[in-house]
Design a protein around this motif. Structure first.
Motif, PDB file in Angstrom:
ATOM      1  N   ARG A  35       0.814  -1.214   0.000  1.00 26.49           N
ATOM      2  CA  ARG A  35       0.000   0.000   0.000  1.00 26.49           C
ATOM      3  C   ARG A  35       0.849   1.267   0.000  1.00 26.49           C
ATOM      4  NH1 ARG A  35      -3.393  -3.710   2.631  1.00 26.49           N
ATOM      5  NH2 ARG A  35      -5.552  -3.518   1.989  1.00 26.49           N
ATOM      6  N   ALA A  36       2.157   1.116   0.213  1.00 31.39           N
ATOM      7  CA  ALA A  36       3.026   2.293   0.276  1.00 31.39           C
ATOM      8  C   ALA A  36       4.463   1.902  -0.056  1.00 31.39           C
ATOM      9  CB  ALA A  36       2.971   2.929   1.667  1.00 31.39           C
ATOM     10  N   LEU A  37       5.259   2.931  -0.389  1.00 28.18           N
ATOM     11  CA  LEU A  37       6.705   2.805  -0.597  1.00 28.18           C
ATOM     12  C   LEU A  37       7.400   3.796   0.318  1.00 28.18           C
ATOM     13  CD1 LEU A  37       6.871   2.848  -4.508  1.00 28.18           C
ATOM     14  CD2 LEU A  37       7.213   0.859  -3.037  1.00 28.18           C
ATOM     15  N   ARG A  38       8.619   3.464   0.733  1.00 30.01           N
ATOM     16  CA  ARG A  38       9.392   4.428   1.516  1.00 30.01           C
ATOM     17  C   ARG A  38       9.616   5.668   0.665  1.00 30.01           C
ATOM     18  NH1 ARG A  38      12.388   2.345   6.016  1.00 30.01           N
ATOM     19  NH2 ARG A  38      12.115   0.096   6.147  1.00 30.01           N
ATOM     20  N   ALA A  39       9.547   6.819   1.303  1.00 31.43           N
ATOM     21  CA  ALA A  39       9.700   8.077   0.575  1.00 31.43           C
ATOM     22  C   ALA A  39      11.187   8.397   0.402  1.00 31.43           C
ATOM     23  CB  ALA A  39       8.992   9.207   1.310  1.00 31.43           C
ATOM     24  N   ASN A  40      11.751   8.017  -0.757  1.00 25.89           N
ATOM     25  CA  ASN A  40      13.103   8.402  -1.133  1.00 25.89           C
ATOM     26  C   ASN A  40      13.092   8.711  -2.626  1.00 25.89           C
ATOM     27  OD1 ASN A  40      13.363   5.903  -2.514  1.00 25.89           O
ATOM     28  ND2 ASN A  40      14.164   4.913  -0.660  1.00 25.89           N
ATOM     29  N   ASP A  41      14.203   9.219  -3.130  1.00 32.13           N
ATOM     30  CA  ASP A  41      14.244   9.666  -4.526  1.00 32.13           C
ATOM     31  C   ASP A  41      13.979   8.527  -5.509  1.00 32.13           C
ATOM     32  OD1 ASP A  41      14.687  12.258  -3.734  1.00 32.13           O
ATOM     33  OD2 ASP A  41      16.881  12.064  -3.803  1.00 32.13           O
ATOM     34  N   ALA A  42      14.546   7.360  -5.248  1.00 33.97           N
ATOM     35  CA  ALA A  42      14.370   6.226  -6.157  1.00 33.97           C
ATOM     36  C   ALA A  42      12.898   5.788  -6.208  1.00 33.97           C
ATOM     37  CB  ALA A  42      15.255   5.055  -5.727  1.00 33.97           C
ATOM     38  N   ASN A  43      12.257   5.725  -5.043  1.00 40.26           N
ATOM     39  CA  ASN A  43      10.861   5.314  -5.006  1.00 40.26           C
ATOM     40  C   ASN A  43       9.925   6.376  -5.578  1.00 40.26           C
ATOM     41  OD1 ASN A  43      11.339   2.762  -4.000  1.00 40.26           O
ATOM     42  ND2 ASN A  43      11.088   3.372  -1.870  1.00 40.26           N
ATOM     43  N   ARG A  44      10.287   7.653  -5.444  1.00 41.78           N
ATOM     44  CA  ARG A  44       9.481   8.706  -6.059  1.00 41.78           C
ATOM     45  C   ARG A  44       9.502   8.560  -7.585  1.00 41.78           C
ATOM     46  NH1 ARG A  44      11.541  11.834  -1.679  1.00 41.78           N
ATOM     47  NH2 ARG A  44       9.821  12.495  -0.351  1.00 41.78           N
ATOM     48  N   ALA A  45      10.687   8.284  -8.116  1.00 39.75           N
ATOM     49  CA  ALA A  45      10.809   8.092  -9.570  1.00 39.75           C
ATOM     50  C   ALA A  45      10.031   6.843 -10.001  1.00 39.75           C
ATOM     51  CB  ALA A  45      12.277   7.961  -9.954  1.00 39.75           C
ATOM     52  N   LYS A  46      10.109   5.782  -9.208  1.00 44.30           N
ATOM     53  CA  LYS A  46       9.373   4.548  -9.508  1.00 44.30           C
ATOM     54  C   LYS A  46       7.868   4.811  -9.486  1.00 44.30           C
ATOM     55  CE  LYS A  46       8.772  -0.173  -7.770  1.00 44.30           C
ATOM     56  NZ  LYS A  46       9.155  -1.130  -6.735  1.00 44.30           N
ATOM     57  N   PHE A  47       7.417   5.582  -8.500  1.00 42.20           N
ATOM     58  CA  PHE A  47       5.995   5.899  -8.411  1.00 42.20           C
ATOM     59  C   PHE A  47       5.536   6.702  -9.629  1.00 42.20           C
ATOM     60  CE2 PHE A  47       2.698   8.999  -7.366  1.00 42.20           C
ATOM     61  CZ  PHE A  47       1.658   8.141  -7.087  1.00 42.20           C
ATOM     62  N   GLU A  48       6.301   7.687 -10.018  1.00 43.19           N
ATOM     63  CA  GLU A  48       5.919   8.521 -11.166  1.00 43.19           C
ATOM     64  C   GLU A  48       5.827   7.697 -12.446  1.00 43.19           C
ATOM     65  OE1 GLU A  48       4.755  11.571 -11.249  1.00 43.19           O
ATOM     66  OE2 GLU A  48       4.987  11.698  -9.075  1.00 43.19           O
ATOM     67  N   SER A  49       6.706   6.715 -12.592  1.00 46.05           N
ATOM     68  CA  SER A  49       6.667   5.886 -13.806  1.00 46.05           C
ATOM     69  C   SER A  49       5.470   4.920 -13.792  1.00 46.05           C
ATOM     70  CB  SER A  49       7.970   5.100 -13.966  1.00 46.05           C
ATOM     71  OG  SER A  49       8.086   4.130 -12.958  1.00 46.05           O
ATOM     72  N   GLN A  50       4.985   4.547 -12.608  1.00 45.83           N
ATOM     73  CA  GLN A  50       3.871   3.602 -12.495  1.00 45.83           C
ATOM     74  C   GLN A  50       2.552   4.276 -12.138  1.00 45.83           C
ATOM     75  OE1 GLN A  50       5.047   0.805  -9.507  1.00 45.83           O
ATOM     76  NE2 GLN A  50       6.475  -0.265 -10.847  1.00 45.83           N
ATOM     77  N   LYS A  51       2.529   5.590 -12.087  1.00 44.79           N
ATOM     78  CA  LYS A  51       1.357   6.312 -11.609  1.00 44.79           C
ATOM     79  C   LYS A  51       0.111   5.997 -12.433  1.00 44.79           C
ATOM     80  CE  LYS A  51      -0.211  10.865 -10.222  1.00 44.79           C
ATOM     81  NZ  LYS A  51       0.165  12.256 -10.033  1.00 44.79           N
ATOM     82  N   ALA A  52       0.224   5.967 -13.727  1.00 42.32           N
ATOM     83  CA  ALA A  52      -0.939   5.696 -14.590  1.00 42.32           C
ATOM     84  C   ALA A  52      -1.514   4.301 -14.306  1.00 42.32           C
ATOM     85  CB  ALA A  52      -0.563   5.827 -16.052  1.00 42.32           C
ATOM     86  N   GLN A  53      -0.635   3.307 -14.132  1.00 40.16           N
ATOM     87  CA  GLN A  53      -1.100   1.953 -13.837  1.00 40.16           C
ATOM     88  C   GLN A  53      -1.781   1.895 -12.471  1.00 40.16           C
ATOM     89  OE1 GLN A  53       2.507  -0.259 -14.034  1.00 40.16           O
ATOM     90  NE2 GLN A  53       2.507  -0.410 -16.277  1.00 40.16           N
ATOM     91  N   LEU A  54      -1.214   2.590 -11.477  1.00 41.85           N
ATOM     92  CA  LEU A  54      -1.788   2.587 -10.135  1.00 41.85           C
ATOM     93  C   LEU A  54      -3.153   3.269 -10.115  1.00 41.85           C
ATOM     94  CD1 LEU A  54       1.412   3.435  -8.062  1.00 41.85           C
ATOM     95  CD2 LEU A  54       0.230   1.244  -8.165  1.00 41.85           C
ATOM     96  N   VAL A  55      -3.281   4.365 -10.848  1.00 40.38           N
ATOM     97  CA  VAL A  55      -4.560   5.072 -10.911  1.00 40.38           C
ATOM     98  C   VAL A  55      -5.606   4.180 -11.582  1.00 40.38           C
ATOM     99  CG1 VAL A  55      -5.755   7.024 -11.977  1.00 40.38           C
ATOM    100  CG2 VAL A  55      -3.568   7.382 -10.829  1.00 40.38           C
ATOM    101  N   ALA A  56      -5.228   3.500 -12.664  1.00 44.61           N
ATOM    102  CA  ALA A  56      -6.158   2.610 -13.371  1.00 44.61           C
ATOM    103  C   ALA A  56      -6.567   1.442 -12.472  1.00 44.61           C
ATOM    104  CB  ALA A  56      -5.525   2.097 -14.651  1.00 44.61           C
TER     105      ALA A  56
END
Length: 193
Positions: A35-56
């Motif tokens: 349900r969550a990722l640790r808030a660091n730069d690598a995970n922020r970039a990972k979240f941004e790349s997967q954001k569309a899939q997560l929203v869908a």
């Protein structure tokens, strides 16, 4: 600990928000369940790349939950349990009991979706909330009674006293207490002593 939420979590935040939570909550619940990722730069970039899939995926889950909520809207469950004369149950009706009954009836509801702060410990009609998704909630009525007949009478709105529930509506058949009535100070009191 700061985490990036991968889905909306009630009373915490929405998808993509960075929130501060207690370390144990993050390590034991949010991170292992995805349900969550640790808030660091690598995970922020990972979240941004997967954001569309997560929203869908979140929208798909919300749509499924809304479909189940539409089916459950206005549902009345009848649960028959043993109870004493005062209406106090011998045991209780828990969130697990309600979820199991809903599953038996073909609804996809897990125990964690049933928002029951304290177990039901008395007969009567109770309103129970189900949180099927962070954005989808529905209320159902749970009719807890000693028998199917009593449940039907409660559903019609009849007030039941304990004697009616145990001895039947005709009080002439069996008198609760079963003994003679003694007035204080009379001859009967002297005989009884």
């Amino acid at each position: 600990m700061e985490v990036i939420l991968l889905e909306r979590i009630a009373r915490l935040g929405g998808l993509g928000e960075t929130v501060r939570v207690r370390d144990g909550f993050a390590r034991n619940y949010l991170l292992p369940t995805g349900r969550a990722l640790r808030a660091n730069d690598a995970n922020r970039a990972k979240f941004e790349s997967q954001k569309a899939q997560l929203v869908a995926r979140n929208e798909e889950r919300r749509t499924e939950a809304q479909g189940v909520a539409d089916q459950l809207n206005g549902l009345r469950l009848v649960i028959v349990r043993s109870a004493g004369e005062t209406g106090q149950l011998y045991g209780s009706v828990s969130a697990r009991d309600i979820a199991d009954i809903l599953k038996e009836q073909g609804y996809q509801v897990n125990r964690n979706s049933v928002e029951l702060n304290v177990p039901i410990k008395a007969i009567g009609i109770h309103t129970v909330k189900l949180a099927l998704h962070a954005e989808v909630q529905v209320s159902i009525e749970v009719n807890v009674a000693r028998s199917q007949d009593e449940a039907e009478r409660q559903a019609r709105g009849e007030t039941l006293n304990s004697a009616d529930a145990i001895y039947g509506a005709n009080e002439d058949e069996i008198v609760p207490g079963g003994g003679e009535f003694f007035e204080e100070g009379g001859e009967e009191d002297e005989d009884r002593a």
